[in-house]
Write a protein that holds these residues in place. Structure first.
Motif, short mmCIF file in Angstrom:
data_model
loop_
_atom_site.label_atom_id
_atom_site.label_comp_id
_atom_site.label_asym_id
_atom_site.label_seq_id
_atom_site.Cartn_x
_atom_site.Cartn_y
_atom_site.Cartn_z
N ILE A 76 0.85 -1.21 0.00
CA ILE A 76 0.00 0.00 0.00
C ILE A 76 0.87 1.24 0.00
CG2 ILE A 76 -1.67 1.28 1.39
CD1 ILE A 76 -2.76 -1.49 2.35
N VAL A 77 1.93 1.21 0.81
CA VAL A 77 2.85 2.38 0.85
C VAL A 77 3.48 2.61 -0.49
CG1 VAL A 77 4.99 3.23 1.86
CG2 VAL A 77 3.27 2.17 3.32
N ALA A 78 3.91 1.50 -1.15
CA ALA A 78 4.56 1.65 -2.48
C ALA A 78 3.60 2.23 -3.48
CB ALA A 78 5.06 0.29 -2.94
N LEU A 79 2.29 1.81 -3.40
CA LEU A 79 1.32 2.32 -4.36
C LEU A 79 1.09 3.80 -4.14
CD1 LEU A 79 -0.73 1.62 -6.57
CD2 LEU A 79 -2.39 1.01 -4.79
N MET A 92 4.64 10.20 -6.80
CA MET A 92 5.73 10.53 -7.74
C MET A 92 5.20 10.84 -9.12
SD MET A 92 8.57 7.68 -6.64
CE MET A 92 9.62 8.17 -7.95
N LYS A 93 4.17 10.16 -9.53
CA LYS A 93 3.59 10.38 -10.85
C LYS A 93 2.99 11.78 -10.93
CE LYS A 93 0.46 8.24 -14.18
NZ LYS A 93 -0.49 7.12 -14.42
N SER A 94 2.28 12.18 -9.84
CA SER A 94 1.69 13.52 -9.86
C SER A 94 2.78 14.58 -9.83
CB SER A 94 0.75 13.67 -8.65
OG SER A 94 1.50 13.51 -7.44
N GLY A 95 3.94 14.33 -9.11
CA GLY A 95 5.06 15.28 -9.08
C GLY A 95 5.72 15.41 -10.44
N ALA A 96 5.86 14.25 -11.12
CA ALA A 96 6.50 14.29 -12.46
C ALA A 96 5.64 15.06 -13.42
CB ALA A 96 6.71 12.86 -12.95
N ASN A 97 4.31 14.87 -13.33
CA ASN A 97 3.42 15.63 -14.24
C ASN A 97 3.54 17.12 -13.99
OD1 ASN A 97 2.46 13.29 -15.45
ND2 ASN A 97 0.84 12.99 -13.93
N LYS A 98 3.67 17.46 -12.70
CA LYS A 98 3.80 18.87 -12.37
C LYS A 98 5.09 19.46 -12.91
CE LYS A 98 3.71 21.94 -8.36
NZ LYS A 98 3.63 22.00 -6.87
N VAL A 99 6.21 18.69 -12.76
CA VAL A 99 7.53 19.16 -13.29
C VAL A 99 7.50 19.30 -14.79
CG1 VAL A 99 9.94 18.52 -13.55
CG2 VAL A 99 8.82 18.23 -11.34
N LEU A 100 6.81 18.34 -15.44
CA LEU A 100 6.72 18.38 -16.90
C LEU A 100 5.98 19.60 -17.36
CD1 LEU A 100 7.30 16.93 -19.56
CD2 LEU A 100 5.17 15.65 -19.24
N LYS A 101 4.88 19.90 -16.65
CA LYS A 101 4.11 21.08 -17.04
C LYS A 101 4.93 22.35 -16.83
CE LYS A 101 -0.49 19.06 -16.09
NZ LYS A 101 -1.72 19.17 -15.27
#
Length: 510
Positions: free
Chosen positions: A17-20, A26-35
């Motif tokens: 659960i922690v890994a998920l 991390m996915k939401s952070g990467a999308n933010k950095v990409l934007k």
């Protein structure tokens, strides 16, 4: 155990659960950095586009300025071309106007020439008519009258010319004779030299007849070996205590004399020893020749001579000209040239150099068939002597044209050295023949009764008939004879031609 297994399963599930949760975060952070990166890239893109537009506008503005400058220059050039074209049109108009004036002047000149030709033709007709009338009245033709007039004018011109020449000569003698005599006398007085007389034979003194026999050798083998090695004829006669060495080459005679002296002093005289001694003597004479040349140049203060010229100067010691030692003659000529050049304000060093080398053509090694003056000039040119020196060497017997003021000085000083009393000797037959030729040249002229060559051929006295030769013709005769002597004879110094005309009145008292 079940509890442990339950705990482990719970940990595994919790870790998943922690890994998920971390993956989603991390996915939401990467999308933010990409934007954010896309937004920054868009900003950079807009900035670059703005910079490119500004650069383009700047280049466009610069280009327009360059084009405007070139257009301005082109306009200025077009203006200048138009101005030049206008100026050329104006000049062309002026040239056309001048051409029209010239054509008009030509027409006028042509008309005047026609008028002049008509007048000239009329004058010729009139002159011909007058000439015919004069011929009829005088009884002689115009050609005969012209010849008589030309002859009369020729005689008058000749008389006037001779009188004018005599005046010029007298004036030149008054002005130049005193100074020339002073220069020549000072030059001769300031030079002293020894007089060497060379013969075609040398005498070698020996102690007695026994030495004669040793020199001759068995059946003459020694004397033949000496003659073969030296090129000198050895004459052994009844003269006590002397052997004669005969040969036209003084160097060979000196080699033979020194070789005999060494052989007699050593006592060993045989063909092998003779060849050895002669070889050493030749080497010794060669070294002595170079030493004499060096000593001569040092004594005269002449520097920078080529070693081959120094050797040839040394060879002059063993040459003679009409009995006068060639080296002494060249030294004397060099000193005379330096003295005379100093008196005349010229370079005495160049004159002395030319005087020393003027007879260098008399001592070559190969002796080609050329006059010694021309040969000497070629030798001097070969060893890089100055043009003035080369010309003086080649022209001192008038075999080439003189192009330097040093040349006549060398010629005069050569004549002074050779013509002074005691310097040279001549063969009696040639001397007598020269006197006869002088008298014969004088006797070939009309009105000459007697001719006498006196003062050892330095003066020619001519007696003429007073009835056939007048005073004016006597002057002409003296000049003509001197020119014939100068052109037809070879002689040292100068010859004075004296024409004597006298009128004798004889009466007898009874």
């Amino acid at each position: 155990m079940e509890i442990i297994i339950g705990v482990v399963v719970g940990l595994i599930i919790g870790a998943g659960i922690v890994a998920l949760i971390m993956k989603n975060s991390m996915k939401s952070g990467a999308n933010k950095v990409l934007k954010e990166a896309e937004a920054d890239a868009e900003v950079v893109k807009k900035e670059k586009i703005l910079q490119a537009k500004e650069k383009f506008l700047q280049l466009k503005e610069d280009h327009e300025k360059v084009i405007q400058s070139k257009n301005h220059k082109i306009n200025e050039a077009e203006k200048r071309v138009k101005q030049k074209e206008t100026s050329l049109n104006q000049k062309l108009g002026a040239v056309n106007a001048q051409q029209r004036e010239i054509d008009s002047a030509k027409e006028q000149i042509k008309s005047q020439q026609d008028i002049t030709a008509k007048k000239q033709s009329a004058n010729e007709l009139l002159a011909k008519k007058l000439t015919d009338q004069l011929e009829t009245v005088s009884g002689i033709s115009a050609d005969d009258a012209k010849k008589q007039l030309v002859e009369a004018l020729k005689d008058e011109a000749k008389t006037n010319a001779l009188a004018h020449i005599k005046e010029i000569q007298d004036e030149a003698k008054i002005n130049a004779s005193k100074e020339a005599k002073k220069i020549v006398i000072q030059t001769i007085q300031r030079v002293a030299t020894e007089h060497a007389v060379e013969n075609s034979v040398s005498v070698f003194n020996i102690s007695g007849d026994e030495m004669k026999g040793r020199i001759i050798g068995r059946e003459g083998r020694n004397i033949r070996a000496i003659e073969a090695a030296t090129g000198v004829e050895i004459i052994v006669d009844d003269t006590p205590g002397a052997i004669i060495l005969s040969g036209f080459d003084p160097i060979r005679r000196e080699i033979a004399r020194l070789s005999l002296h060494q052989l007699c002093a050593d006592g060993r005289i045989h063909p092998a020893r003779i060849e050895e001694v002669v070889a050493k003597t030749i080497k010794q004479i060669g070294e002595e020749i170079i030493e004499v040349g060096k000593r001569t140049t040092i004594d005269l203060g002449i520097h920078g001579l080529h070693p081959e010229l120094i050797r040839m100067v040394g060879r002059m010691k063993y040459r003679s000209s009409y009995g006068q030692n060639l080296l002494q003659h060249s030294r004397e000529t060099a000193n005379l040239c330096a003295t005379m050049a100093s008196e005349l304000g010229l370079n005495p060093k160049v004159a002395k150099r030319a005087g020393l080398l003027h007879d260098i053509g008399k001592v070559p090694d190969d002796e080609p068939e050329l006059p010694h003056a021309i040969l000497g000039m070629k030798i001097a040119e070969k060893y890089n002597e100055k043009p003035d020196v080369c010309n003086a060497i080649g022209a001192h017997h008038d075999e080439i044209e003189m192009t330097s003021l040093i040349s006549p000085i060398v010629q005069v000083c050569d004549a002074i050295s050779g013509a002074r009393p005691g310097a040279r000797r001549e063969v009696a037959e040639s001397y007598i023949q020269r006197l006869k030729d002088l008298e014969a040249i004088a006797m070939d002229n009309n009105g000459v009764t007697k001719a006498f060559a006196i003062q050892a051929g330095r003066e020619l006295r001519v007696m003429v008939e007073s009835e056939r030769v007048n005073d004016q013709q006597a002057g002409e005769l003296s000049f003509d004879i001197s020119q014939k002597v100068q052109n037809e004879m070879t002689y040292p110094g100068q010859v004075t031609v004296t024409v004597i005309r006298e009128t004798r009145a004889v009466s007898i008292a009874k």
